[in-house]
Design a protein around this motif. Structure first.
Motif, mmCIF file in Angstrom:
data_model
loop_
_atom_site.group_PDB
_atom_site.id
_atom_site.type_symbol
_atom_site.label_atom_id
_atom_site.label_comp_id
_atom_site.label_asym_id
_atom_site.label_seq_id
_atom_site.Cartn_x
_atom_site.Cartn_y
_atom_site.Cartn_z
ATOM 1 N N ALA A 74 1.179 -1.446 0.196
ATOM 2 C CA ALA A 74 -0.021 0.042 -0.046
ATOM 3 C C ALA A 74 0.322 1.070 -0.298
ATOM 4 N N ASP A 75 0.738 2.410 -0.567
ATOM 5 C CA ASP A 75 1.357 3.509 -0.638
ATOM 6 C C ASP A 75 0.793 4.090 0.320
ATOM 7 N N GLU A 76 1.560 5.769 0.420
ATOM 8 C CA GLU A 76 1.297 6.328 1.791
ATOM 9 C C GLU A 76 0.421 7.112 1.177
ATOM 10 N N PRO A 77 -0.211 7.843 2.302
ATOM 11 C CA PRO A 77 -1.819 8.786 1.769
ATOM 12 C C PRO A 77 -1.262 10.035 1.070
ATOM 13 N N ALA B 53 5.779 8.898 7.715
ATOM 14 C CA ALA B 53 7.280 9.393 8.197
ATOM 15 C C ALA B 53 7.118 10.148 9.859
ATOM 16 N N GLY B 54 7.857 9.524 11.057
ATOM 17 C CA GLY B 54 7.712 10.023 11.885
ATOM 18 C C GLY B 54 6.845 9.309 12.928
ATOM 19 N N SER C 8 8.235 6.922 1.760
ATOM 20 C CA SER C 8 8.066 7.197 0.232
ATOM 21 C C SER C 8 7.489 6.198 -0.595
ATOM 22 N N GLY C 9 6.023 6.617 -1.025
ATOM 23 C CA GLY C 9 5.197 5.968 -1.537
ATOM 24 C C GLY C 9 5.234 5.016 -0.917
ATOM 25 N N ALA C 10 5.354 3.235 -1.479
ATOM 26 C CA ALA C 10 5.160 2.076 -0.350
ATOM 27 C C ALA C 10 6.209 1.794 -0.049
#
Length: 269
Positions: free
Chosen positions: A178-181, A187-188, A209-211
């Motif tokens: 899954a990719d980040e929103p 991050a964090g 970064s991305g997935a």
């Protein structure tokens, strides 16, 4: 004091009940046979010995050490180093091994510093009074001192967590399905292991970064195929708090308070 402690022939056995933060609980006793106290089994661990136990009415922080050989079926070296027992609650009691209904509480606390030397475990138990050593007033900081989603931050996290599965692992870098929103959104944040050998553990996410998420430390055990829960993170700056979360009113920092860096500035900088 219990009368059975004053008998000419002592039948005293020391017992420890250890409860991890994830709910797992075990019982250990210095007796050479297993004991059942209030329906809870305390497994025989004759090598477990405590340091001197002192009890008083003062507010001094109380602590003691417990030393013993590691037992693979109860507390393994791998689990200790992985942090599964960090902050675990420990209750120490004395029991009459001829009649376990007779018992005397000796104190309780949490596991602090842990040392491993040649297969021998030494764990520090910190009493309740140790909390009095914590600072009463927070230090000022330009960054927010709250954690995203806690009671001081108050950002709703219901829609900011998602489940994913690890499809590749290279050291601390994990590739998820899954990719980040949004760019750098994880991050964090925190990654919680739901299945696999790391189940029950949590890791901090340093970058994303991305997935791909990069943890602050490599997974303790094999991560391939594990189900994880990933939470969004925050860089704790006032700009991110206001623009991304609309939560500047709850910012727990002092971004405009001059610090010692004021001494290094010069006109026109």
């Amino acid at each position: 004091m219990a009368s059975w402690l004053d008998e000419p022939l002592a039948t005293i056995a020391l017992c420890w009940r250890v409860e991890r933060c994830d709910g797992v609980a075990i019982g250990l006793t210095a007796h050479d046979l297993d004991l059942v106290v209030d329906g809870f089994i305390y497994r025989a661990a004759p090598g477990m010995t405590p340091s001197a136990i002192q009890r008083g009415a003062s507010f001094d922080a109380e602590s003691m050490d417990v030393t013993g050989a590691l037992s693979g079926a109860a507390i393994s070296e791998a689990d200790l180093l992985a942090g599964r027992w960090d902050g675990a609650r420990v209750a120490l009691l004395a029991v009459d091994w001829t009649d376990p209904a007779n018992r005397q509480s000796l104190g309780e606390g949490t596991i602090g510093a842990v040392e491993l030397k040649r297969g021998v475990l030494t764990a520090e138990l910190r009493g309740l009074a140790a909390a009095l050593e914590a600072p009463v007033v927070e230090l000022t900081s330009p960054e927010c001192r709250a954690e995203l989603g806690d009671r001081r931050c108050r950002v709703a996290m219901a829609g900011r967590r998602r489940f994913a599965r690890v499809i590749a692992a290279d050291g601390a870098a994990l590739t998820l399905d899954a990719d980040e929103p949004l760019p750098g959104g994880w991050a964090g944040g925190r990654l919680r292991w739901i299945s696999g050998a790391n189940s029950g553990l949590e890791d901090a996410i340093g970058a994303s970064s991305g997935a791909v998420v990069t943890l602050r430390r490599a997974p303790r055990f094999d991560a391939m195929g594990a189900l994880v829960e990933v939470s969004e993170g925050c860089d704790k700056s006032i700009a991110t708090c206001a623009a991304r979360f609309g939560n500047a009113a709850n910012f727990r920092g002092e971004p405009y308070l001059p610090g010692i860096d004021l001494l290094t500035r010069y006109p026109g900088a």
